[in-house]
Design a protein around this motif. Structure first.
Motif, PDB file in Angstrom:
ATOM      1  N   ASP A 127      -3.115  28.656   7.460  1.00 61.14           N
ATOM      2  CA  ASP A 127      -4.050  27.625   7.959  1.00 61.14           C
ATOM      3  C   ASP A 127      -3.693  26.994   9.308  1.00 61.14           C
ATOM      4  O   ASP A 127      -4.615  26.616  10.038  1.00 61.14           O
ATOM      5  CB  ASP A 127      -4.315  26.554   6.891  1.00 61.14           C
ATOM      6  CG  ASP A 127      -3.050  25.913   6.363  1.00 61.14           C
ATOM      7  OD1 ASP A 127      -2.115  26.648   6.015  1.00 61.14           O
ATOM      8  OD2 ASP A 127      -2.985  24.675   6.292  1.00 61.14           O
ATOM      9  N   SER A 171       2.450  28.166   0.446  1.00 61.45           N
ATOM     10  CA  SER A 171       1.581  27.067   0.019  1.00 61.45           C
ATOM     11  C   SER A 171       0.129  27.518  -0.059  1.00 61.45           C
ATOM     12  O   SER A 171      -0.777  26.701  -0.123  1.00 61.45           O
ATOM     13  CB  SER A 171       1.685  25.895   1.008  1.00 61.45           C
ATOM     14  OG  SER A 171       1.092  26.236   2.241  1.00 61.45           O
ATOM     15  N   LYS A 201      -0.548  24.142  -7.011  1.00 62.34           N
ATOM     16  CA  LYS A 201      -1.098  23.377  -5.893  1.00 62.34           C
ATOM     17  C   LYS A 201      -2.594  23.201  -6.134  1.00 62.34           C
ATOM     18  O   LYS A 201      -3.330  24.180  -6.282  1.00 62.34           O
ATOM     19  CB  LYS A 201      -0.859  24.108  -4.580  1.00 62.34           C
ATOM     20  CG  LYS A 201      -1.524  23.399  -3.401  1.00 62.34           C
ATOM     21  CD  LYS A 201      -1.095  23.972  -2.078  1.00 62.34           C
ATOM     22  CE  LYS A 201      -1.853  23.310  -0.946  1.00 62.34           C
ATOM     23  NZ  LYS A 201      -1.460  23.853   0.357  1.00 62.34           N
ATOM     24  N   ARG A 211      -4.093  17.590   7.369  1.00 60.46           N
ATOM     25  CA  ARG A 211      -4.950  18.498   8.156  1.00 60.46           C
ATOM     26  C   ARG A 211      -5.182  17.937   9.553  1.00 60.46           C
ATOM     27  O   ARG A 211      -5.315  18.703  10.508  1.00 60.46           O
ATOM     28  CB  ARG A 211      -6.257  18.760   7.393  1.00 60.46           C
ATOM     29  CG  ARG A 211      -6.000  19.588   6.127  1.00 60.46           C
ATOM     30  CD  ARG A 211      -7.260  19.849   5.321  1.00 60.46           C
ATOM     31  NE  ARG A 211      -6.919  20.471   4.033  1.00 60.46           N
ATOM     32  CZ  ARG A 211      -7.745  20.566   3.003  1.00 60.46           C
ATOM     33  NH1 ARG A 211      -8.986  20.101   3.104  1.00 60.46           N
ATOM     34  NH2 ARG A 211      -7.353  21.138   1.881  1.00 60.46           N
ATOM     35  N   LYS A 224     -11.235  24.578  -0.352  1.00 62.45           N
ATOM     36  CA  LYS A 224     -10.211  25.543  -0.767  1.00 62.45           C
ATOM     37  C   LYS A 224     -10.229  25.771  -2.277  1.00 62.45           C
ATOM     38  O   LYS A 224      -9.245  26.246  -2.847  1.00 62.45           O
ATOM     39  CB  LYS A 224      -8.830  25.066  -0.276  1.00 62.45           C
ATOM     40  CG  LYS A 224      -8.736  24.944   1.256  1.00 62.45           C
ATOM     41  CD  LYS A 224      -7.307  24.706   1.754  1.00 62.45           C
ATOM     42  CE  LYS A 224      -7.267  24.647   3.287  1.00 62.45           C
ATOM     43  NZ  LYS A 224      -5.880  24.487   3.818  1.00 62.45           N
ATOM     44  N   GLN A 228      -7.085  27.185  -4.407  1.00 62.56           N
ATOM     45  CA  GLN A 228      -6.238  26.114  -4.956  1.00 62.56           C
ATOM     46  C   GLN A 228      -6.766  25.701  -6.335  1.00 62.56           C
ATOM     47  O   GLN A 228      -7.931  25.928  -6.663  1.00 62.56           O
ATOM     48  CB  GLN A 228      -6.222  24.926  -3.993  1.00 62.56           C
ATOM     49  CG  GLN A 228      -5.628  25.311  -2.635  1.00 62.56           C
ATOM     50  CD  GLN A 228      -5.610  24.166  -1.631  1.00 62.56           C
ATOM     51  OE1 GLN A 228      -6.231  23.131  -1.847  1.00 62.56           O
ATOM     52  NE2 GLN A 228      -4.920  24.368  -0.519  1.00 62.56           N
ATOM     53  N   LYS A 255       1.949  19.911  -6.558  1.00 64.20           N
ATOM     54  CA  LYS A 255       1.370  19.224  -5.404  1.00 64.20           C
ATOM     55  C   LYS A 255      -0.104  18.965  -5.628  1.00 64.20           C
ATOM     56  O   LYS A 255      -0.782  19.892  -6.057  1.00 64.20           O
ATOM     57  CB  LYS A 255       1.573  20.127  -4.190  1.00 64.20           C
ATOM     58  CG  LYS A 255       0.992  19.597  -2.909  1.00 64.20           C
ATOM     59  CD  LYS A 255       1.208  20.619  -1.836  1.00 64.20           C
ATOM     60  CE  LYS A 255       0.448  20.159  -0.596  1.00 64.20           C
ATOM     61  NZ  LYS A 255       0.335  21.204   0.357  1.00 64.20           N
ATOM     62  N   SER A 281       0.232  13.762   2.067  1.00 64.63           N
ATOM     63  CA  SER A 281      -0.138  12.851   3.150  1.00 64.63           C
ATOM     64  C   SER A 281      -1.051  11.713   2.686  1.00 64.63           C
ATOM     65  O   SER A 281      -0.858  10.561   3.073  1.00 64.63           O
ATOM     66  CB  SER A 281      -0.795  13.647   4.276  1.00 64.63           C
ATOM     67  OG  SER A 281      -1.902  14.384   3.790  1.00 64.63           O
ATOM     68  N   TYR A 320       6.957  11.904   3.249  1.00 61.41           N
ATOM     69  CA  TYR A 320       6.996  11.399   4.628  1.00 61.41           C
ATOM     70  C   TYR A 320       7.796  10.107   4.708  1.00 61.41           C
ATOM     71  O   TYR A 320       8.147   9.660   5.792  1.00 61.41           O
ATOM     72  CB  TYR A 320       5.567  11.202   5.162  1.00 61.41           C
ATOM     73  CG  TYR A 320       4.769  12.501   5.102  1.00 61.41           C
ATOM     74  CD1 TYR A 320       4.925  13.468   6.084  1.00 61.41           C
ATOM     75  CD2 TYR A 320       3.919  12.774   4.036  1.00 61.41           C
ATOM     76  CE1 TYR A 320       4.240  14.672   6.015  1.00 61.41           C
ATOM     77  CE2 TYR A 320       3.219  13.973   3.955  1.00 61.41           C
ATOM     78  CZ  TYR A 320       3.384  14.916   4.948  1.00 61.41           C
ATOM     79  OH  TYR A 320       2.721  16.114   4.864  1.00 61.41           O
TER      80      TYR A 320
END
Ligand code: PBG
Length: 330
Positions: A127, A171, A201, A211, A224, A228, A255, A281, A320
């Protein structure tokens, strides 16, 4: 099990003092439980803040090297690198993904040179390189092709391993990719490169800021859901994990994170292998937004959620918040 009852048993007794709370704590959380995801961009001396991920930036390769040293100094054992590929290098065949001198390979090499003792994880999926934003090759009808993509992913993993990646992390959710990557690594002399499979995932609404960070949000055609997982499913996650382990995964990942801790727990109990979770995220952004809105204390929200991952059975967490958490915890 205890047979005492109130008042002989008062569970508040050990909660009375900080020292006794520390003594009976069932779960520990430290910098060594964290994997720090970092975004890479072209240029030199560059830091580009990401609007939808407050406090997170894209860094040029030289500044990724600084982040690797920072991880080492904070006791964070591993960093995960994601490229923001220049638009001109995105194409339908994702050719830039297999360029041994692409942005991610240069970042891996720089990180390993700067702090060899820090593990470097790379994402295997197309991606960041495709003009349509999907994780694989797409046919004329828009279908994401499985087997043709798997061959490409194996080639992608090889350039990353050659650049020095310690863990490759597919992923993409294609069927059969872990086996293909494992045998490609084996044949190329990278037998000790680890595979962390994004095994379960989900097709999630929590990936938006990521993204933005890799520049694929505006490009993505459709969704997706054709590769996914459906958030409704748990048994299917166990089948995904079983397959990836059989194909040679060293670690498996669930995830997103917090909304899927039931999956973490079931995978841990069933397979007894290292399970990781990715606090993605959108989860990070929610905590930051809640704190900014005065709904809670950011550091407390951060540590409580990270502890929840450990309690559920995670060996580690991609987050993060890794540097901020590590600073608080050390
Ligand atoms: C892409 C990839 C995604 C994430 C990690 N690798 C996004 C997606 O599948 O669209 C999401 C991470 C995050 O949201 O923090 N293969």
């Amino acid at each position: 099990m205890t047979s005492a009852a109130f008042p002989a048993l008062r569970l508040r007794r050990t909660r009375t003092h900080a020292w006794s709370r520390a003594l009976v704590a069932e779960t520990s959380l430290g910098p060594a439980d964290l994997i720090w995801p970092l975004f890479v961009t072209e240029g030199e001396g560059v830091e580009e803040p990401i609007a939808t991920l407050p406090g997170v930036s894209r860094w040029s390769v030289d500044r990724i090297a600084e982040r690797a040293r920072e991880a080492r100094d904070l006791g964070i054992p591993c960093i995960a690198l994601f490229p923001n590929t220049p638009a001109a290098l995105r194409s339908d065949d994702a050719a830039e993904a297999f360029n041994p001198d692409n942005l991610i390979c240069r970042a891996v090499a720089a990180a390993k040179a700067a702090a060899p003792e820090v593990g470097v994880l790379t994402d295997v999926a197309l991606d960041p390189y495709t003009a349509h934003g999907h994780d694989g090759l797409v046919d004329a009808s828009g279908y994401v092709l499985n087997d043709a993509t798997v061959q490409k992913l194996a080639a992608q993993a090889l350039v990353q391993a050659a650049a020095g990646a310690d863990i490759v992390a597919p992923s993409d959710m294609m069927d059969g990719r872990v086996g293909a990557i494992r045998s490609a690594l084996e044949q190329a002399g990278h037998a000790n490169v680890q595979i962390m499979a994004y095994a379960a995932k989900y097709a999630s609404a929590f990936y938006g800021p990521f993204r933005d960070a890799v520049g694929s949000r505006g490009l993505l055609k459709g969704d997706k859901k054709g590769y996914q997982m459906d958030p409704a499913n748990a048994l299917e996650a166990l089948r995904e994990v079983a397959l990836d382990l059989a194909e040679g995964a060293d670690h498996v990942m669930v995830k997103p994170g917090l909304p899927y801790l039931d999956i973490v727990r079931r995978v841990k109990e069933r397979f007894e292998v290292p399970v990781f979770a990715y606090q993605v995220s959108g989860e990070y952004a929610m905590i930051e937004a809640a704190a900014a809105a005065g709904a809670g204390d950011r550091d407390a929200l951060m540590i409580e959620t990270l502890m929840a991952f450990k309690r559920a059975g995670c060996a580690g967490i991609l987050t993060y918040h890794a540097p901020a958490a590590a600073r608080l915890l050390s």
